[in-house]
Design an enzyme around this catalytic site. Sequence first.
Site, PDB file in Angstrom:
ATOM      1  CG  ASN A   1      -1.822  -0.362   1.125  1.00 45.53           C
ATOM      2  OD1 ASN A   1      -2.864  -1.439  -0.090  1.00 45.53           O
ATOM      3  ND2 ASN A   1      -1.759  -1.796   2.438  1.00 45.53           N
TER       4      ASN A   1
ATOM      5  CE  LYS B   1       3.135  -7.638  -3.343  1.00 46.54           C
ATOM      6  NZ  LYS B   1       3.568  -6.666  -3.423  1.00 46.54           N
TER       7      LYS B   1
ATOM      8  CG  HIS C   1      -0.755  -2.676 -10.619  1.00 49.87           C
ATOM      9  ND1 HIS C   1      -1.469  -1.185 -10.737  1.00 49.87           N
ATOM     10  CD2 HIS C   1       0.079  -1.444  -9.476  1.00 49.87           C
ATOM     11  CE1 HIS C   1      -0.689  -0.495  -9.919  1.00 49.87           C
ATOM     12  NE2 HIS C   1       0.054  -0.715  -9.145  1.00 49.87           N
TER      13      HIS C   1
END
Length: 236
Positions: free
Chosen positions: A40, A128, A148
Amino acid sequence: MSNRIKKIDSLLREYYGVPKRSEVPQDPLDVLIGTILTQNTNDNNSWKAYNNLRNTYKTWDEVRLANTSELKEVIKIAGLPRQKAEAIKGVLDDLHSRKGRLDLEHAREMGDEELLKELTSYKGVGLKTASCVLLFSLHRNICPVDTHVNRTAKRLGLTESNQPEKTFFALLGNIPEGLAHSFHSNLILLGREFCRPAAPDCPHCPLLDVCNSSDKNMHDGGKKYPYSGFLLIDKL
Ligand code: SF4
């Protein structure tokens, strides 16, 4: 799906080139902590926070034992300082209590599936972050999926899911050998420059000819974002 990924990767390489990789193999624990800092925020701020962290503490054990308030101050430029300080200390504590030391050298000998399972079992480590360790440090043919990558993969018909975890497993095993790093890195650049969440700039997109997305926006893409090839995790 493999042939489609190969075609997309080839078009992205034509447009962006082959992304550079760190010449020195990156330490897996460094990549894991660096990836926590990238969450973030933008790469510049997470890069500054990572440097602050490494310049303030000599070892990961010093970070593990650091006062949380002090650690928050050191990494605050990366945003979400409390969550990130707790996540970093949590994973270091967990690793220390399970292995009795602070490194992930044993990861080099482990298979992908087994390693993903172990890394995601550490406190605060998601899929991730774990997959970034496999790709960036251990050079495995694994494509981490962030927002993305998920958005662009979905628009390109590589997944039907809005959930990065599901997309990760849809891609797993379908990336032609040796392409994961360029595919992942260039898809992120595409997602930032053209395939943005709102008003994607389809008329200028290098994948226009192979994209059948119903989200296409053939009007002018509006605000242009400057191209930046800087991706933090390759620089740790
Ligand atoms: S053509 Fe548009 S929707 Fe398709 S990948 Fe490019 S920017 Fe995204």
